[in-house]
Design a protein around this motif. Structure first.
Motif, PDB file in Angstrom:
ATOM      1  N   GLN A 150       0.822  -1.208   0.000  1.00  0.00           N
ATOM      2  CA  GLN A 150       0.000   0.000   0.000  1.00  0.00           C
ATOM      3  C   GLN A 150       0.858   1.260   0.000  1.00  0.00           C
ATOM      4  N   LEU A 151       1.939   1.234   0.753  1.00  0.00           N
ATOM      5  CA  LEU A 151       2.831   2.404   0.782  1.00  0.00           C
ATOM      6  C   LEU A 151       3.440   2.682  -0.589  1.00  0.00           C
ATOM      7  N   LEU A 152       3.646   1.605  -1.384  1.00  0.00           N
ATOM      8  CA  LEU A 152       4.192   1.764  -2.742  1.00  0.00           C
ATOM      9  C   LEU A 152       3.090   1.988  -3.776  1.00  0.00           C
ATOM     10  N   HIS A 153       1.835   2.061  -3.297  1.00  0.00           N
ATOM     11  CA  HIS A 153       0.678   2.308  -4.170  1.00  0.00           C
ATOM     12  C   HIS A 153       0.580   1.270  -5.292  1.00  0.00           C
ATOM     13  N   LEU A 154       0.792   0.004  -4.934  1.00  0.00           N
ATOM     14  CA  LEU A 154       0.680  -1.066  -5.921  1.00  0.00           C
ATOM     15  C   LEU A 154      -0.775  -1.478  -6.082  1.00  0.00           C
ATOM     16  N   ASP A 155      -1.134  -1.874  -7.287  1.00  0.00           N
ATOM     17  CA  ASP A 155      -2.463  -2.425  -7.513  1.00  0.00           C
ATOM     18  C   ASP A 155      -2.549  -3.816  -6.882  1.00  0.00           C
ATOM     19  N   TYR A 156      -3.743  -4.187  -6.442  1.00  0.00           N
ATOM     20  CA  TYR A 156      -3.973  -5.489  -5.800  1.00  0.00           C
ATOM     21  C   TYR A 156      -3.040  -5.674  -4.592  1.00  0.00           C
ATOM     22  N   ALA A 157      -2.938  -4.629  -3.767  1.00  0.00           N
ATOM     23  CA  ALA A 157      -2.018  -4.665  -2.622  1.00  0.00           C
ATOM     24  C   ALA A 157      -2.332  -5.808  -1.662  1.00  0.00           C
ATOM     25  N   LEU A 158      -3.621  -6.162  -1.536  1.00  0.00           N
ATOM     26  CA  LEU A 158      -3.984  -7.248  -0.623  1.00  0.00           C
ATOM     27  C   LEU A 158      -3.379  -8.589  -1.058  1.00  0.00           C
ATOM     28  N   SER A 159      -3.098  -8.717  -2.361  1.00  0.00           N
ATOM     29  CA  SER A 159      -2.507  -9.965  -2.851  1.00  0.00           C
ATOM     30  C   SER A 159      -1.116 -10.194  -2.268  1.00  0.00           C
ATOM     31  N   ALA A 160      -0.447  -9.114  -1.860  1.00  0.00           N
ATOM     32  CA  ALA A 160       0.873  -9.272  -1.234  1.00  0.00           C
ATOM     33  C   ALA A 160       0.755 -10.094   0.047  1.00  0.00           C
ATOM     34  N   GLY A 161      -0.361  -9.927   0.764  1.00  0.00           N
ATOM     35  CA  GLY A 161      -0.585 -10.720   1.972  1.00  0.00           C
ATOM     36  C   GLY A 161      -0.770 -12.184   1.652  1.00  0.00           C
ATOM     37  N   LEU A 162      -1.528 -12.462   0.581  1.00  0.00           N
ATOM     38  CA  LEU A 162      -1.711 -13.854   0.155  1.00  0.00           C
ATOM     39  C   LEU A 162      -0.378 -14.482  -0.233  1.00  0.00           C
ATOM     40  N   ILE A 163       0.439 -13.736  -0.926  1.00  0.00           N
ATOM     41  CA  ILE A 163       1.753 -14.247  -1.343  1.00  0.00           C
ATOM     42  C   ILE A 163       2.615 -14.542  -0.119  1.00  0.00           C
ATOM     43  N   ALA A 164       2.534 -13.676   0.901  1.00  0.00           N
ATOM     44  CA  ALA A 164       3.307 -13.902   2.131  1.00  0.00           C
ATOM     45  C   ALA A 164       2.871 -15.187   2.823  1.00  0.00           C
ATOM     46  N   VAL A 165       1.556 -15.454   2.831  1.00  0.00           N
ATOM     47  CA  VAL A 165       1.046 -16.686   3.439  1.00  0.00           C
ATOM     48  C   VAL A 165       1.676 -17.900   2.775  1.00  0.00           C
ATOM     49  N   LEU A 166       1.799 -17.848   1.450  1.00  0.00           N
ATOM     50  CA  LEU A 166       2.346 -18.980   0.713  1.00  0.00           C
ATOM     51  C   LEU A 166       3.855 -19.136   0.910  1.00  0.00           C
ATOM     52  N   GLY A 167       4.504 -18.119   1.488  1.00  0.00           N
ATOM     53  CA  GLY A 167       5.950 -18.188   1.690  1.00  0.00           C
ATOM     54  C   GLY A 167       6.369 -18.676   3.056  1.00  0.00           C
ATOM     55  N   ILE A 168       5.417 -18.767   3.997  1.00  0.00           N
ATOM     56  CA  ILE A 168       5.728 -19.218   5.358  1.00  0.00           C
ATOM     57  C   ILE A 168       5.708 -20.745   5.404  1.00  0.00           C
ATOM     58  N   ASP A 169       6.746 -21.324   5.995  1.00  0.00           N
ATOM     59  CA  ASP A 169       6.788 -22.773   6.154  1.00  0.00           C
ATOM     60  C   ASP A 169       7.291 -23.109   7.546  1.00  0.00           C
ATOM     61  N   VAL A 170       7.294 -24.411   7.867  1.00  0.00           N
ATOM     62  CA  VAL A 170       7.623 -24.858   9.226  1.00  0.00           C
ATOM     63  C   VAL A 170       9.059 -24.534   9.597  1.00  0.00           C
ATOM     64  N   THR A 171      10.005 -24.754   8.686  1.00  0.00           N
ATOM     65  CA  THR A 171      11.421 -24.534   8.975  1.00  0.00           C
ATOM     66  C   THR A 171      12.013 -23.537   7.998  1.00  0.00           C
ATOM     67  N   LEU A 172      13.168 -22.996   8.370  1.00  0.00           N
ATOM     68  CA  LEU A 172      13.800 -21.965   7.552  1.00  0.00           C
ATOM     69  C   LEU A 172      14.210 -22.486   6.186  1.00  0.00           C
ATOM     70  N   LYS A 173      14.854 -23.648   6.141  1.00  0.00           N
ATOM     71  CA  LYS A 173      15.321 -24.175   4.863  1.00  0.00           C
ATOM     72  C   LYS A 173      14.150 -24.522   3.948  1.00  0.00           C
ATOM     73  N   ARG A 174      13.113 -25.104   4.517  1.00  0.00           N
ATOM     74  CA  ARG A 174      11.946 -25.432   3.704  1.00  0.00           C
ATOM     75  C   ARG A 174      11.286 -24.168   3.188  1.00  0.00           C
ATOM     76  N   SER A 175      11.246 -23.122   4.026  1.00  0.00           N
ATOM     77  CA  SER A 175      10.643 -21.852   3.611  1.00  0.00           C
ATOM     78  C   SER A 175      11.426 -21.225   2.462  1.00  0.00           C
ATOM     79  N   LEU A 176      12.763 -21.220   2.581  1.00  0.00           N
ATOM     80  CA  LEU A 176      13.587 -20.636   1.516  1.00  0.00           C
ATOM     81  C   LEU A 176      13.429 -21.420   0.216  1.00  0.00           C
ATOM     82  N   ASN A 177      13.362 -22.730   0.318  1.00  0.00           N
ATOM     83  CA  ASN A 177      13.167 -23.555  -0.873  1.00  0.00           C
ATOM     84  C   ASN A 177      11.807 -23.276  -1.510  1.00  0.00           C
TER      85      ASN A 177
END
Length: 324
Positions: free
Chosen positions: A20-47
């Motif tokens: 939102q601060l960068l005035h991007l379209d579909y800013a809420l989608s950034a939250g969805l993308i973040a959800v998909l990036g969280i995993d149980v462990t660090l290595k699995r998350s990075l992969n």
């Protein structure tokens, strides 16, 4: 509340705020993308993050070519799916199919392939995945206490099993419900899972002290099961059984300590010499039970060999004996 939920909530909030601060379209989608990036462990998350970034960028590129050549029509979306999904599956990018589709559908909604639209989608992707990476990197749970507790639990169960084995050899009429035999493999499995997660939460490779330990205990339990099968064949009290019972009683204490001392192994070797000097069995039943005791000693020797190989040996007289 699980720490993964807390990390996800933080990553979602920060991602949407940044978009939102960068005035991007579909800013809420950034939250969805973040959800998909969280995993149980660090290595699995990075992969996971790397796979989804690669899938999204390749999906955006191929979709741009398709829409520029064929235009924005309802039937071009299935064309995109039929081309991109098999390709991403072929190159092991299946985990990023959904995310790449979300970004591509943003372009479909705008009905235009422009540098501005592409930059907007890539920015959403990088913000969402970037925040997920930062949150995962900033908080990595310490599992040392849990691992120590798992080790203590496994050692306690093994100790109880060895005591029950000693009791049976001294008095075969002793009743034992065998509950420790059901709990021990689950405790070992829990320790292996904890050690794997601990290793995957380390960004840089370092010596893994725990996985080899619990793997050794897993092999130990396999040996214990074989010993239990042999123990069931001893249904009378024998002098030989009394002697072997002493070994298991000692092992029930040694299994709790932190270094391999070797006293039980020395006693076992001495006992084998004494067995050879004893008179031959007088009855078939005694022969069968003594045979089972001999095999039990051989299996115990295998167990101790695993301990000697998998653990540090006591170097000085002041140190305690290591778990057997």
């Amino acid at each position: 509340m699980g720490i993964r939920f807390v990390k996800t909530a933080a990553a979602v909030y920060l991602s949407i705020l940044a978009a939102q601060l960068l005035h991007l379209d579909y800013a809420l989608s950034a939250g969805l993308i973040a959800v998909l990036g969280i995993d149980v462990t660090l290595k699995r998350s990075l992969n996971t993050i790397l796979v989804r970034i690669a899938a999204s960028l390749s999906g955006l590129l191929i979709a741009s070519v398709i829409f520029l050549l064929l235009g924005f029509h309802l039937w071009t979306i299935p064309v995109f799916v039929l081309i991109v999904y098999p390709l991403q599956a072929r190159f092991k990018l299946s985990d990023g199919i959904v995310l790449s589709s979300v970004l591509v559908f943003h372009m479909v909604d705008k009905q235009a392939v422009t540098w501005g639209n592409l930059v907007n989608e890539v920015a959403l992707l990088l913000i969402g995945m970037g925040m997920a990476s930062i949150v995962n990197l900033l908080y990595r749970p310490r599992t040392d206490v849990e691992l120590e507790a798992a080790k203590h639990k496994v050692n306690g169960l093994f100790s109880a099993i060895f005591l029950h084995m000693a009791d049976h050899l001294r008095d075969p009429a002793t009743v034992w419900d065998g509950s420790e035999l059901l709990e021990a493999p689950e405790a070992v499995k829990e320790g292996l899972e904890l050690s794997r997660r601990a290793a995957e939460n380390k960004l840089f490779q370092s010596a893994d002290q725990w996985s080899p330990y619990f793997e050794m205990r897993r092999q130990h339990f396999d040996s214990i099961q074989r010993m239990i099968d042999l123990l069931a064949q001893v249904y009378q009290t024998l002098p030989h059984g009394e002697a072997v019972a002493g070994l298991f009683a000692s092992l029930s204490e040694g299994v709790k300590s932190d270094y391999y001392a070797g006293e039980v192994e020395v006693s076992l070797l001495q006992l084998e010499k004494e067995f050879k000097a004893m008179p031959l069995p007088a009855t078939r039943a005694e022969f069968e039970m003594r045979s089972a005791l001999l095999q039990l000693c051989l299996e115990l020797k295998t167990y101790l060999a695993m301990s000697r190989k998998g653990k540090k040996i006591r170097q000085t007289a002041g140190e305690e004996g290591q778990p057997a």
